[in-house]
Scaffold this motif. Sequence first.
Motif, mmCIF file in Angstrom:
data_model
loop_
_atom_site.group_PDB
_atom_site.id
_atom_site.type_symbol
_atom_site.label_atom_id
_atom_site.label_comp_id
_atom_site.label_asym_id
_atom_site.label_seq_id
_atom_site.Cartn_x
_atom_site.Cartn_y
_atom_site.Cartn_z
ATOM 1 N N PHE A 177 0.836 -1.204 0.000
ATOM 2 C CA PHE A 177 0.000 0.000 0.000
ATOM 3 C C PHE A 177 0.871 1.253 0.000
ATOM 4 C CE2 PHE A 177 -2.483 -3.429 1.611
ATOM 5 C CZ PHE A 177 -3.733 -3.220 1.066
ATOM 6 N N TYR A 178 0.398 2.288 -0.731
ATOM 7 C CA TYR A 178 1.157 3.519 -0.922
ATOM 8 C C TYR A 178 0.312 4.738 -0.575
ATOM 9 C CZ TYR A 178 4.207 0.346 -3.413
ATOM 10 O OH TYR A 178 5.021 -0.708 -3.734
ATOM 11 N N GLU A 179 1.003 5.821 -0.231
ATOM 12 C CA GLU A 179 0.359 7.032 0.266
ATOM 13 C C GLU A 179 -0.362 7.845 -0.808
ATOM 14 O OE1 GLU A 179 1.552 10.953 2.914
ATOM 15 O OE2 GLU A 179 3.138 9.627 2.226
ATOM 16 N N GLU A 180 0.226 8.016 -1.970
ATOM 17 C CA GLU A 180 -0.327 8.920 -2.980
ATOM 18 C C GLU A 180 -1.306 8.202 -3.913
ATOM 19 O OE1 GLU A 180 0.149 12.222 -3.064
ATOM 20 O OE2 GLU A 180 1.388 12.016 -1.277
ATOM 21 N N PRO A 181 -2.370 8.888 -4.342
ATOM 22 C CA PRO A 181 -3.368 8.287 -5.224
ATOM 23 C C PRO A 181 -2.768 7.774 -6.533
ATOM 24 C CG PRO A 181 -4.145 10.407 -4.407
ATOM 25 C CD PRO A 181 -2.701 10.278 -4.006
ATOM 26 N N GLY A 182 -2.883 6.471 -6.767
ATOM 27 C CA GLY A 182 -2.418 5.880 -8.011
ATOM 28 C C GLY A 182 -0.919 5.967 -8.241
ATOM 29 N N ASP A 183 -0.130 6.215 -7.184
ATOM 30 C CA ASP A 183 1.327 6.388 -7.311
ATOM 31 C C ASP A 183 2.043 5.338 -6.466
ATOM 32 O OD1 ASP A 183 3.974 7.155 -7.434
ATOM 33 O OD2 ASP A 183 3.656 9.160 -6.637
ATOM 34 N N CYS A 184 2.449 4.268 -7.104
ATOM 35 C CA CYS A 184 3.128 3.189 -6.383
ATOM 36 C C CYS A 184 4.632 3.409 -6.291
ATOM 37 C CB CYS A 184 2.779 1.851 -7.024
ATOM 38 S SG CYS A 184 1.046 1.407 -6.768
ATOM 39 N N GLU A 185 5.055 4.654 -6.424
ATOM 40 C CA GLU A 185 6.439 5.048 -6.173
ATOM 41 C C GLU A 185 6.499 5.948 -4.941
ATOM 42 O OE1 GLU A 185 8.940 3.707 -7.932
ATOM 43 O OE2 GLU A 185 7.414 2.648 -9.094
ATOM 44 N N SER A 186 5.331 6.285 -4.375
ATOM 45 C CA SER A 186 5.287 7.153 -3.195
ATOM 46 C C SER A 186 5.607 6.341 -1.938
ATOM 47 C CB SER A 186 3.905 7.812 -3.084
ATOM 48 O OG SER A 186 2.891 6.839 -2.899
ATOM 49 N N GLN A 187 5.476 6.962 -0.791
ATOM 50 C CA GLN A 187 5.815 6.316 0.478
ATOM 51 C C GLN A 187 4.966 5.064 0.701
ATOM 52 O OE1 GLN A 187 5.796 8.845 3.932
ATOM 53 N NE2 GLN A 187 5.669 7.132 5.322
ATOM 54 N N THR A 188 5.628 3.971 1.102
ATOM 55 C CA THR A 188 4.950 2.721 1.421
ATOM 56 C C THR A 188 4.328 2.832 2.808
ATOM 57 O OG1 THR A 188 6.557 1.484 0.123
ATOM 58 C CG2 THR A 188 5.265 0.237 1.707
ATOM 59 N N LEU A 189 3.063 2.418 2.907
ATOM 60 C CA LEU A 189 2.357 2.481 4.192
ATOM 61 C C LEU A 189 2.134 1.117 4.820
ATOM 62 C CD1 LEU A 189 -0.284 5.228 3.356
ATOM 63 C CD2 LEU A 189 1.872 5.477 4.600
ATOM 64 N N GLY A 190 2.565 0.083 4.148
ATOM 65 C CA GLY A 190 2.428 -1.255 4.714
ATOM 66 C C GLY A 190 2.215 -2.301 3.652
ATOM 67 N N THR A 191 2.331 -3.550 4.075
ATOM 68 C CA THR A 191 2.179 -4.696 3.194
ATOM 69 C C THR A 191 1.266 -5.708 3.867
ATOM 70 O OG1 THR A 191 4.391 -4.362 2.288
ATOM 71 C CG2 THR A 191 3.441 -6.530 2.001
ATOM 72 N N LEU A 192 0.403 -6.329 3.081
ATOM 73 C CA LEU A 192 -0.441 -7.418 3.572
ATOM 74 C C LEU A 192 -0.125 -8.685 2.799
ATOM 75 C CD1 LEU A 192 -4.023 -5.881 3.952
ATOM 76 C CD2 LEU A 192 -2.453 -6.549 5.759
ATOM 77 N N GLN A 193 0.235 -9.717 3.512
ATOM 78 C CA GLN A 193 0.429 -11.022 2.900
ATOM 79 C C GLN A 193 -0.949 -11.607 2.574
ATOM 80 O OE1 GLN A 193 3.365 -12.218 1.987
ATOM 81 N NE2 GLN A 193 4.376 -10.439 2.876
ATOM 82 N N PRO A 194 -1.014 -12.616 1.711
ATOM 83 C CA PRO A 194 -2.297 -13.236 1.387
ATOM 84 C C PRO A 194 -3.041 -13.677 2.647
ATOM 85 C CG PRO A 194 -0.593 -14.040 -0.078
ATOM 86 C CD PRO A 194 0.097 -13.221 0.974
ATOM 87 N N GLY A 195 -4.338 -13.401 2.665
ATOM 88 C CA GLY A 195 -5.177 -13.812 3.782
ATOM 89 C C GLY A 195 -5.168 -12.882 4.983
ATOM 90 N N MET A 196 -4.403 -11.801 4.918
ATOM 91 C CA MET A 196 -4.321 -10.876 6.046
ATOM 92 C C MET A 196 -5.237 -9.673 5.853
ATOM 93 S SD MET A 196 -0.247 -10.871 6.927
ATOM 94 C CE MET A 196 -0.494 -9.891 8.389
ATOM 95 N N ALA A 197 -5.618 -9.049 6.969
ATOM 96 C CA ALA A 197 -6.440 -7.840 6.965
ATOM 97 C C ALA A 197 -5.785 -6.805 7.871
ATOM 98 C CB ALA A 197 -7.850 -8.160 7.455
ATOM 99 N N ARG A 198 -6.141 -5.538 7.647
ATOM 100 C CA ARG A 198 -5.539 -4.465 8.435
ATOM 101 C C ARG A 198 -6.445 -3.237 8.442
ATOM 102 N NH1 ARG A 198 0.221 -1.328 7.532
ATOM 103 N NH2 ARG A 198 -0.223 0.286 9.052
ATOM 104 N N SER A 199 -6.391 -2.507 9.548
ATOM 105 C CA SER A 199 -7.043 -1.208 9.649
ATOM 106 C C SER A 199 -5.964 -0.134 9.544
ATOM 107 C CB SER A 199 -7.768 -1.082 10.986
ATOM 108 O OG SER A 199 -8.229 0.249 11.158
ATOM 109 N N PHE A 200 -6.222 0.881 8.744
ATOM 110 C CA PHE A 200 -5.305 2.003 8.605
ATOM 111 C C PHE A 200 -5.818 3.233 9.346
ATOM 112 C CE2 PHE A 200 -4.416 -0.665 4.920
ATOM 113 C CZ PHE A 200 -3.036 -0.710 4.921
ATOM 114 N N GLU A 201 -6.920 3.072 10.084
ATOM 115 C CA GLU A 201 -7.507 4.194 10.816
ATOM 116 C C GLU A 201 -6.510 4.731 11.837
ATOM 117 O OE1 GLU A 201 -12.068 3.961 11.285
ATOM 118 O OE2 GLU A 201 -11.274 1.949 11.714
#
Length: 92
Positions: free
Chosen positions: A57-81
């Motif tokens: 997951f990345y910070e900027e809209p549609g920009d996967c070169e921006s700051q990384t906000l986290g990674t989810l492996q298959p089957g995982m869930a996360r709250s970004f609140e």
Amino acid sequence: MLATGLATGAQAATGPLDYVSADGDEYTLEDPADGECFLLVGGARTANNGTNARATFYEEPGDCESQTLGTLQPGMARSFEGGTLPRAVRFG
């Protein structure tokens, strides 16, 4: 002599990425292509990676070169609140 080749297409993650936007709307990315950058409409307040690939997951809209906000492996869930909401995701 005849030579043939197989066309290679982009690999796709199998399964859905479900997320809830900041406004509470629910979205699904079904079988997303690996390596492609996807816009997360309204940002992802929560995300559930039901695919068979890692989702980054990345910070900027549609920009996967921006700051990384986290990674989810298959089957995982996360709250970004309570923090910066991701606005883009890439699989693989």
